[in-house]
Every structure is written in C-alpha cells, then in structure tokens.
Design a protein around this motif. Structure first.
Motif, PDB file in Angstrom:
ATOM      1  N   SER A 253       0.785  -1.155   0.001  1.00 56.52           N
ATOM      2  CA  SER A 253       0.000   0.154  -0.087  1.00 56.52           C
ATOM      3  C   SER A 253       0.900   1.306  -0.047  1.00 56.52           C
ATOM      4  CB  SER A 253      -0.974  -0.044   1.356  1.00 56.52           C
ATOM      5  OG  SER A 253      -0.150   0.084   2.612  1.00 56.52           O
ATOM      6  N   SER A 254       0.140   2.525  -0.197  1.00 59.46           N
ATOM      7  CA  SER A 254       0.990   3.765  -0.213  1.00 59.46           C
ATOM      8  C   SER A 254      -0.092   5.010  -0.002  1.00 59.46           C
ATOM      9  CB  SER A 254       1.460   3.999  -1.465  1.00 59.46           C
ATOM     10  OG  SER A 254       0.718   4.321  -2.377  1.00 59.46           O
ATOM     11  N   LYS A 255       0.354   5.795   0.608  1.00 59.10           N
ATOM     12  CA  LYS A 255      -0.728   6.956   0.920  1.00 59.10           C
ATOM     13  C   LYS A 255      -1.284   7.487  -0.490  1.00 59.10           C
ATOM     14  CE  LYS A 255       1.391   8.312   5.166  1.00 59.10           C
ATOM     15  NZ  LYS A 255       2.595   9.121   5.826  1.00 59.10           N
ATOM     16  N   GLU A 256      -0.569   7.443  -1.468  1.00 54.56           N
ATOM     17  CA  GLU A 256      -0.946   7.948  -2.849  1.00 54.56           C
ATOM     18  C   GLU A 256      -1.908   7.030  -3.536  1.00 54.56           C
ATOM     19  OE1 GLU A 256       3.379   7.351  -3.845  1.00 54.56           O
ATOM     20  OE2 GLU A 256       2.170   7.356  -1.979  1.00 54.56           O
ATOM     21  N   ALA A 257      -1.591   5.818  -3.730  1.00 56.27           N
ATOM     22  CA  ALA A 257      -2.384   4.634  -4.379  1.00 56.27           C
ATOM     23  C   ALA A 257      -3.299   3.956  -3.276  1.00 56.27           C
ATOM     24  CB  ALA A 257      -1.362   3.653  -5.049  1.00 56.27           C
ATOM     25  N   HIS A 258      -3.058   3.698  -2.228  1.00 58.79           N
ATOM     26  CA  HIS A 258      -3.957   3.086  -1.027  1.00 58.79           C
ATOM     27  C   HIS A 258      -3.651   1.774  -1.306  1.00 58.79           C
ATOM     28  CE1 HIS A 258      -5.897   7.047  -0.141  1.00 58.79           C
ATOM     29  NE2 HIS A 258      -6.025   7.187  -1.358  1.00 58.79           N
ATOM     30  N   LEU A 259      -4.544   0.917  -0.912  1.00 54.96           N
ATOM     31  CA  LEU A 259      -4.286  -0.663  -0.919  1.00 54.96           C
ATOM     32  C   LEU A 259      -4.203  -1.024  -2.352  1.00 54.96           C
ATOM     33  CD1 LEU A 259      -3.856  -3.118   0.676  1.00 54.96           C
ATOM     34  CD2 LEU A 259      -6.215  -3.467   0.356  1.00 54.96           C
ATOM     35  N   MET A 260      -3.164  -1.625  -2.751  1.00 55.89           N
ATOM     36  CA  MET A 260      -2.833  -2.451  -4.053  1.00 55.89           C
ATOM     37  C   MET A 260      -2.989  -3.759  -3.902  1.00 55.89           C
ATOM     38  SD  MET A 260       0.040   0.241  -5.493  1.00 55.89           S
ATOM     39  CE  MET A 260       0.897   0.553  -3.844  1.00 55.89           C
ATOM     40  N   ALA A 261      -2.350  -4.450  -2.985  1.00 56.18           N
ATOM     41  CA  ALA A 261      -2.406  -5.910  -3.057  1.00 56.18           C
ATOM     42  C   ALA A 261      -2.142  -6.338  -1.574  1.00 56.18           C
ATOM     43  CB  ALA A 261      -1.327  -6.300  -4.008  1.00 56.18           C
ATOM     44  N   TYR A 262      -2.438  -7.751  -1.285  1.00 52.54           N
ATOM     45  CA  TYR A 262      -2.276  -8.269   0.045  1.00 52.54           C
ATOM     46  C   TYR A 262      -1.877  -9.685  -0.049  1.00 52.54           C
ATOM     47  CZ  TYR A 262      -7.144  -7.596  -0.358  1.00 52.54           C
ATOM     48  OH  TYR A 262      -8.535  -7.360  -1.008  1.00 52.54           O
ATOM     49  N   GLN A 263      -1.219 -10.351   0.798  1.00 51.25           N
ATOM     50  CA  GLN A 263      -0.805 -11.650   0.804  1.00 51.25           C
ATOM     51  C   GLN A 263      -1.828 -12.707   0.709  1.00 51.25           C
ATOM     52  OE1 GLN A 263       2.155 -12.287   4.120  1.00 51.25           O
ATOM     53  NE2 GLN A 263       1.721 -14.487   3.904  1.00 51.25           N
ATOM     54  N   CYS A 264      -1.588 -13.808   0.000  1.00 50.11           N
ATOM     55  CA  CYS A 264      -2.626 -15.078  -0.084  1.00 50.11           C
ATOM     56  C   CYS A 264      -2.136 -15.908   1.242  1.00 50.11           C
ATOM     57  CB  CYS A 264      -2.233 -15.547  -1.086  1.00 50.11           C
ATOM     58  SG  CYS A 264      -3.329 -17.126  -1.401  1.00 50.11           S
ATOM     59  N   PRO A 265      -3.383 -16.101   1.826  1.00 52.70           N
ATOM     60  CA  PRO A 265      -3.246 -17.308   2.931  1.00 52.70           C
ATOM     61  C   PRO A 265      -2.462 -18.543   2.511  1.00 52.70           C
ATOM     62  CG  PRO A 265      -5.413 -17.212   2.196  1.00 52.70           C
ATOM     63  CD  PRO A 265      -4.903 -16.161   1.367  1.00 52.70           C
ATOM     64  N   THR A 266      -2.229 -18.671   1.266  1.00 54.91           N
ATOM     65  CA  THR A 266      -1.470 -19.917   1.115  1.00 54.91           C
ATOM     66  C   THR A 266      -0.017 -19.845   0.666  1.00 54.91           C
ATOM     67  OG1 THR A 266      -1.958 -19.661  -1.597  1.00 54.91           O
ATOM     68  CG2 THR A 266      -3.669 -20.921  -0.209  1.00 54.91           C
ATOM     69  N   GLY A 267       0.455 -18.724   0.864  1.00 52.49           N
ATOM     70  CA  GLY A 267       1.834 -18.248   0.578  1.00 52.49           C
ATOM     71  C   GLY A 267       2.310 -16.963   0.686  1.00 52.49           C
ATOM     72  N   SER A 268       3.366 -16.589   0.264  1.00 51.20           N
ATOM     73  CA  SER A 268       3.937 -15.198   0.432  1.00 51.20           C
ATOM     74  C   SER A 268       3.587 -14.201  -0.603  1.00 51.20           C
ATOM     75  CB  SER A 268       5.361 -14.973   0.713  1.00 51.20           C
ATOM     76  OG  SER A 268       5.953 -15.847  -0.473  1.00 51.20           O
ATOM     77  N   HIS A 269       3.114 -14.952  -1.873  1.00 50.87           N
ATOM     78  CA  HIS A 269       2.798 -13.890  -2.940  1.00 50.87           C
ATOM     79  C   HIS A 269       1.072 -13.303  -2.580  1.00 50.87           C
ATOM     80  CE1 HIS A 269       0.400 -17.812  -3.150  1.00 50.87           C
ATOM     81  NE2 HIS A 269      -0.470 -16.901  -3.738  1.00 50.87           N
ATOM     82  N   LEU A 270       1.017 -12.189  -3.309  1.00 52.47           N
ATOM     83  CA  LEU A 270       0.213 -11.170  -3.234  1.00 52.47           C
ATOM     84  C   LEU A 270      -1.022 -11.265  -4.312  1.00 52.47           C
ATOM     85  CD1 LEU A 270       2.334  -8.162  -2.467  1.00 52.47           C
ATOM     86  CD2 LEU A 270       1.634  -9.597  -0.767  1.00 52.47           C
ATOM     87  N   HIS A 271      -2.235 -10.972  -3.818  1.00 55.58           N
ATOM     88  CA  HIS A 271      -3.288 -10.780  -4.810  1.00 55.58           C
ATOM     89  C   HIS A 271      -3.597  -9.276  -4.939  1.00 55.58           C
ATOM     90  CE1 HIS A 271      -4.537 -14.890  -5.368  1.00 55.58           C
ATOM     91  NE2 HIS A 271      -4.497 -15.196  -4.297  1.00 55.58           N
ATOM     92  N   VAL A 272      -3.703  -8.860  -5.971  1.00 60.33           N
ATOM     93  CA  VAL A 272      -4.014  -7.456  -6.516  1.00 60.33           C
ATOM     94  C   VAL A 272      -5.477  -7.010  -6.014  1.00 60.33           C
ATOM     95  CG1 VAL A 272      -4.049  -5.647  -8.273  1.00 60.33           C
ATOM     96  CG2 VAL A 272      -2.305  -7.444  -8.279  1.00 60.33           C
TER      97      VAL A 272
END
Length: 438
Positions: A253-272
C-alpha cells in the motif's frame, strides 16, 4: 454518508468478487475506469486535454489507445498537485482528507483522498485480514513514524476499535507508539500487555524488533505483524516467527495509491485488489512486460476521484505470477522487487534491478543483508550471518554476485546487526546510494 453501512456493503461485495471469473473483473475495472476518466476530463484541470487521444469521435473510450495515455510521475504530483484536484465531486463520494508521503524517494508529495476511496480501501484491508483469520477483538500496536508528537514512550496513544465497525466482536483498540521509540520498549509493552495481538509496522522494522528480542532474551508473544508499504522478505518472516511465534501478513500500500495488493493465505505471494486499482507492470519504454519479468508498477486508483492519479508510476518494481490455486481469481504479484530509484546504474548506461534466487542467502550463511551501490562500479554488502559457527566466504559471495550482474564489479563487505531504517524512510535490500548522495 453512513460510513459503516457503506463499508459493510463494499466488504460484502469484495468477499464475492474475489472469486469472479477474470473477465468479469476486467469488465468491472473497465466500467469504473471509464467513469473515472470522464470525470477527470470534465472536472480536473490537469486532465482537461491529457486524455483527449483516448476518446473516439463518438465520445467512447478507445481502449486500444490506453498505452498512449502519458504516465504520471511523482514530480508531476509535486509540481501540479493542485491542478490534479477535482473541481467538483459527485454526490456519494463524501468529503476529502490529505496525506503526505514520507519522501523516501526524495520527493514528498501530498495527495487528497475522498471519503468513498478511504471506505473502499479499508473494506479491502478487512477482506485481506479475514483471509488470515485476524482476530479483531485483540489490540493492534502501530509502530510508525507519523505524528512524531504522539505516542511518545511511555505514553501510548490509545485510539478507537480498528476492526469492522459493524461486527460486535471487533472490540480491539488501536494503540500507537511513534517511530522514534527504541525497539526494546516495543518488546516491553507487548510482553506486559497480553491483549496486544498484532504489531503494525514495516516488515524490516519488525525484524529489527525481533533481533533485539533474541539478543536480549526478552519474551513477547503476539499473533502477527500487519506489515504495510513494501515487501516482506523470507529472513524477516523467519526472525519474527523465531522471536515472537508470529506471522508476517504483507499489505502492499501507499498513501497516494492506497491498498494495491495483499498476501494470499496459501503463501507469500500477493493478490491485487483489482476491484479498486488497475495495476500495470511496464518496461522502460512503457510497454507491458510478460509474466515472470520485472516491471515498473504503474497504478490507477479507480475509487479516488478527489485527486485522480491515472497511470501513476509508483516507483516500485514487481513480478507478476501465475493464477493462484487458492481459488481466488485476482491477479498475483509473485514479489515486490524494490524501488526503481534503487536500481544499480553503471557507467555504460546499463541499469540492473538486482535480485537473487530464494536459496541464495541461506546457501552463503546470510540471515539478512543490504547491498548498496556506493561507486560507479562498487557495491557494499552489509550483512548479518545466520550462524556464528559457519564461515562467511566473501570471495564466493562476490564471485556469485559478479556472475549475476557484471564481472568488473568491486565488492566490499561490512558486517552489521543494525538494519533499522532512518525515521520516515523505507528499507530496501538493494539501494543506489549514488543517487541519494549526489
């Protein structure tokens, strides 16, 4: 605007849309993006003529011309931020608020955000937290640099509940200690307050706290680190698990773009968070890169009409991965590589976004490190070893790095246990210090 009702509605839809067929997500993005583009063209001075080439003679959006829309740079936001603000927000978008970035890239910027965007982003955060079974009845301790006057040890700032307001069980409080608080005080507070279930900070800062806990033998237990901003690395996850028995849950995340992606419960990769942002990965010629290749993160927040950032170069490098087996159809970011400003740049004009295979650091007895470009062809490797008993072979590490980058590099090594970033700054594993000191 009924904040709680709107957020609950967003959350409910997001819990369904994460399983939609990809083409249905694309259709939703196009609808939201087209409305944003029309609003920006009609009500935002910066875009009055900037989007003309995107509309055909009949007034429709020609998506084949999307790549012709100029990229927005941080300098544009700094220099023309007022021109990017909407002259009129439609009913339903609520009021606005301002947030200023840390300036870790050297260019701090201020961005205006609508209430609707904040509501949607927060609902998406709750979705990500729900994937990992976060318990909103527990307190969360924020350890961050904002508001240096508040949360000064030993006076912990106590705020309202941080979970979904429509859930009766979401009673956990928001606690805050500012970024100048020594790590040992963070450990002390958590160890003395069993109700603290979560620590919220950058992943590297959490690792520094973990290393201090292991160094001093101070015991503290909590459920997870809610890591925001940039990527979490394997060594950070391992140290936090070892010191506190806690997971790191990564929220990009960032203040200018806000939340962009977060971690999948099955691993360390992120979902957009595709319902809220349109995220592109582009090369240096602003062309899309294939999956598995490093690209620049260029993002359009679909919800923030107060100050639209259309095709905003976020300053990060990332790699897209294949569709996840978890059942969620949202696009995958395999990893966040680092900052574009931290690419190594050499006298022949070449630029390298350096990264190593997953097993590289364990193979060479490296727990964590930072590699800095300190000269045109000179790197400094700052490292902490995994084991004191095992040797650290500088020659072997240097040879492997030269093979991955270029053979004429001069590489020196400096052992350190301190990887805590300066207040207000983000930690990067790979940093170009020629740019920051020139």
């Amino acid at each position: 605007m009924d904040f709680a009702a709107a957020q609950r509605e967003f959350f409910s839809v997001l819990m369904e849309s994460q399983f939609w067929p990809p083409e249905e997500i694309r259709h939703l993005q196009r609808r939201r993006l087209e409305r944003l583009l029309r609003h920006a063209r009609d009500h935002v001075p910066f875009y009055a003529a900037r989007l003309d080439g995107l509309f055909d003679e009949a007034g429709g959006v020609d998506w084949s011309r999307w790549g012709d829309v100029p990229i927005v740079r941080r300098a544009d936001v700094r220099d023309r931020g007022d021109d990017m603000k909407s002259l009129a927000l439609p009913v339903g978008h609520g009021g606005t608020s301002n947030a200023t970035t840390s300036g870790s890239t050297g260019i701090p910027i201020t961005v205006e955000t609508s209430a609707l965007c904040s509501i949607a982003s927060r609902a998406a955060v709750f979705r990500g937290q729900s994937w990992h079974g976060v318990d909103w009845s527990k307190d969360v301790l924020f350890y961050m640099e904002e508001e240096p006057e508040a949360g000064v040890w030993p006076n912990v700032e106590v705020g309202p509940a941080w979970g979904p307001s429509w859930m009766a069980e979401a009673t956990g409080r928001t606690l805050r200690l500012n970024g100048d608080t020594p790590p040992q005080h963070i450990i002390d507070y958590i160890s003395e307050h069993d109700e603290v279930g979560y620590l919220s900070c950058r992943a590297k800062v959490a690792q520094v706290v973990a290393i201090e806990a292991m160094r001093t033998g101070r015991q503290a237990k909590f459920d997870a680190v809610l890591a925001f901003s940039t990527a979490a690395h394997d060594d950070e996850r391992e140290d936090v698990e070892r010191a506190f028995g806690a997971r790191i849950l990564n929220f990009y995340s960032s203040k200018e773009a806000h939340l962009m992606a977060y971690q999948c419960p099955t691993g360390s990769h992120l979902h957009v968070a595709e319902e809220l942002v349109f995220l592109e990965l582009l090369d240096d010629q602003d062309r899309p890169v294939p999956k598995g290749s490093i690209g620049r993160v260029v993002v359009t927040n679909l919800m923030n009409w107060a100050q639209p950032l259309i095709r905003y170069d976020h300053g990060d490098l990332a790699v897209e991965g294949d569709q996840c087996s978890c059942g969620r159809t949202l696009r995958v970011l395999e990893r966040i590589v680092g900052r574009t400003s931290d690419m190594f740049r050499f006298p022949d004009g070449s630029a390298v976004a350096f990264g190593v295979p997953r097993n590289f650091k364990p193979k060479f007895n490296i727990k964590t490190w930072q590699i800095a470009q300190v000269g045109p062809l000179e790197l400094e490797v700052r490292y902490a070893p995994i084991s004191e008993e095992q040797p650290f072979d500088e020659d072997a590490v240097a040879a492997a790095m030269r093979e991955m980058m270029r053979p004429d590099l001069q590489i020196r090594f400096r052992r350190t246990e301190s990887f805590l970033p300066r207040t207000g700054k983000k930690f990067s594993e790979y940093v170009n210090e020629l740019l920051t000191t020139s």
